[in-house]
Scaffold this active site. Structure first.
Site, short mmCIF file in Angstrom:
data_model
loop_
_atom_site.label_atom_id
_atom_site.label_comp_id
_atom_site.label_asym_id
_atom_site.label_seq_id
_atom_site.Cartn_x
_atom_site.Cartn_y
_atom_site.Cartn_z
N LYS A 152 0.86 -1.18 0.00
CA LYS A 152 0.00 0.00 0.00
C LYS A 152 0.90 1.23 0.00
CE LYS A 152 -3.90 1.97 2.67
NZ LYS A 152 -4.75 1.81 3.88
N SER B 62 -9.78 1.90 2.91
CA SER B 62 -8.89 2.66 2.07
C SER B 62 -7.86 1.82 1.31
CB SER B 62 -8.13 3.67 2.93
OG SER B 62 -7.28 3.02 3.85
N SER C 145 -10.14 -0.53 7.02
CA SER C 145 -9.49 -0.33 5.71
C SER C 145 -8.77 -1.53 5.13
CB SER C 145 -8.50 0.84 5.79
OG SER C 145 -9.18 2.06 5.76
#
Lengths: 484, 95
Positions: free
Chosen positions: A76, A151, A175
């Site tokens: 990420k 997210s 997330s």
């Protein structure tokens, strides 16, 4: 090769069926072919990946390879990666080249994993749909009209579309678990403090935690083995022995007590999702587990409490972005205040600004007791509910999200509606507990996640419970048609 | 709970966030809606409840007060928008 799990790839590398270089080339080709239409990467690090793969192949020929050596993966874009752009999905950090590696990155490098690139995400991890990214929405491979969740949407999509075998995510209010559910993959948020937060760009420091996003519980266990552990550079990282998370995967679930909170099956839950979750619970009964009705009476407070605690911490954490030391700076500032205000005003998107302002308001003189202190008290009530529940049960289960993936644009105009998509995941962060989402089936072609919540530091049990379900069912093997 | 335009401007100033004037009413609406959501906390009696700051109730670890990091100023300043002689440059503050 792209259809294999990490466990299968690891065996293939070990048997010499293919090299890490061949494997990495295959994934880089797949990224080239499928990456753009899904908008799942911010940065692809092809040259660096091939160098890392060659180094991994060398380690193997030297007899020094471990189970993850040579396995490609994606980070990420919230994790600092030395010499590589680390944007956190924001214009503010579009020009930021991290000068050091996050601990998670360092640990996975050390075991010889190969980073393919950095995945797209909601700006500063604030969002549940990936629509707040400066780099545009990520698309859900099950239906390009749908959001992937957020997210960690890019990290969920690369795994779901078989563009990377495994990835890292972070979870502040859901997330990892919510995008895992919406994309049909396996995601684990460890206990707060289990994985180092050093070098992971901070959103809400008392809630943030990194974890694996994978095709199976077994794969997640393998990577958690390398991610977890004490780090002197994170003052909230817990100094506690890391077990081998793959050791108990095969344990029987006979006699396992599963708590079913009635609050997770009430108003607001999509009927199709409820049916899929009920069927999964039935499967657990078949595996020898016992379902126990429980109550988490204060769980209704989680979303309101979270939207004080998280913005308050974010307004403090994001004060470092001032246009002076790194990140975006506005053109021609007339004075220092203008520099601060315009750099931040132009560098942050609307959702980040909203959360900074809510936090600044909640912490401002005269409002602190009514908002922040009140929220911390509610947090205790929410957490105590779980403590009571774990006196009676081993794990807690329910839906990960109230619906399947919604369409891009469907909720983006109304922040409060968007916030409610994390209604079942947020309490877990407030309490600091570990939680997983595993695929449980489809409704109208879109995946449903089953959430499994464990007691503190019981990641091994969660992974065992998830793995046994995946041995008995094939839901985790579902792949969207265009990405098989 | 509803915030008016002047309150939003005040909060934006406290947070040093430049907001376009035309966007302020929309922020006022959205922030008011979020505060309405947050307001649900007030329905619960929390008297006597100890506030919770940290999930694991751990105390802050301390370490010896010794230098542990090497000087990497030049490397870190590579990311700075404007530097000179190892200093970060900002608009003039003192006349």
């Amino acid at each position: 090769m792209h259809t294999k799990t990490v466990a299968e790839l690891s065996a293939g590398l070990q048997q010499g069926d293919f090299s890490s270089t061949e494997l990495t080339q295959a994934y880089l080709a797949r990224i080239k072919d499928k990456g753009d239409e899904l908008n799942c990467f911010v940065t692809v690090t092809a040259d660096q990946a091939l160098l890392a793969a060659a180094a991994a192949d060398q380690l193997r020929s030297d007899g020094k390879a471990g189970p993850l050596t040579g396995i490609p993966m994606a980070h990420k874009d919230i994790f600092c990666t030395k010499g590589v752009k680390t944007s956190c999905g924001s214009k503010m950090l579009d020009n930021f080249i991290a000068p050091y590696n996050a601990s998670v990155v360092e640990r996975l490098n050390e075991v010889g994993m190969v980073m393919l690139g950095k995945t797209n995400m909601d700006e500063f991890a604030m969002g549940s749909s990936n629509e707040t990214s400066y780099y545009g929405s990520v698309k859900n491979p099950w239906d390009l009209k749908a959001v992937p969740g957020g997210s960690s949407g890019g990290s969920a999509v690369v795994v779901a579309a078989q563009i990377a075998p495994i990835s890292t995510g972070t979870d502040t209010g859901g997330s990892i678990r919510q995008p895992a559910a919406l994309c049909g993959i396996t995601g684990l948020k460890p206990t707060y403090g289990r994985v180092s937060r050093y070098g992971m760009i901070a959103f809400a420091s008392s809630l943030d935690q990194a974890g694996p996003m994978a095709r199976s519980a077994e794969d997640a266990a393998m990577m958690l083995n390398a991610m977890a552990g004490f780090d002197v550079r994170d003052s909230t990282c817990v100094d506690k022995e890391v077990p081998d998370y793959t050791a108990n995967l095969a344990d029987s679930l006979q006699g396992l007590k599963i708590g079913i909170p009635k609050e997770f099956f009430g108003e607001g839950l999509d009927a199709g999702v409820a049916d899929v979750v009920q069927a999964a619970l039935k499967e657990y009964e078949n595996l020898g587990a016992e379902l126990v009705d429980i109550s988490l009476p204060n769980s209704g407070l989680s979303v309101p409490t979270y939207y004080v605690v998280a913005p308050a911490e974010c307004s403090s954490n994001l004060s470092r972005f001032d246009g002076v030391r790194f990140g975006y700076r506005c053109d021609n500032p007339v004075d220092l205040e203008d520099l601060y205000k315009r750099s931040r005003g132009e560098g942050f998107g609307p959702e980040v600004k909203r959360r900074i302002m809510i936090g600044a308001y909640a912490l401002s003189a005269g409002y602190y007791d009514a908002y922040y202190l009140k929220a911390q008290k509610c947090r205790r009530l929410i957490s105590d509910d779980f403590k009571k529940a774990y006196e009676k049960v081993d794990v807690i289960m329910g839906p990960t999200a109230p619906s399947t993936a919604f369409n891009i644009g469907e909720k983006s105009d109304d922040p409060v509606t968007m916030y409610l998509s994390d209604i079942y995941t947020i309490a877990v962060n407030l309490a600091g507990l570990p939680g997983m989402s595993i695929p449980a089936g489809l409704v109208d072609g879109r995946p449903v996640g089953l959430q499994i919540i464990g007691n503190y530091f019981e990641e091994s049990r969660l992974l065992n419970v998830a793995h046994q379900f995946q041995q008995a069912t094939d839901f985790h093997k579902n792949v969207p048609k265009a990405y098989k | 709970m509803s915030l008016d335009v002047s309150e939003v401007e005040k909060i934006a100033h406290l947070a040093r966030l430049g907001i376009d004037e035309k966007d302020v009413p929309e922020y006022a609406l959205n922030l008011s809606n979020i505060l309405d959501l947050v307001e649900q906390m007030s329905a619960v009696d929390t008297s006597g409840v100890e506030p919770m700051a940290h999930p694991l109730e751990l105390a802050q670890r301390l370490r010896a007060d010794v230098v542990t990091e090497a000087d990497q100023r030049e490397r870190f300043q590579e990311n700075a928008p404007k530097v000179e002689d190892g200093l970060f440059l900002v608009p003039q503050v003192i006349e």
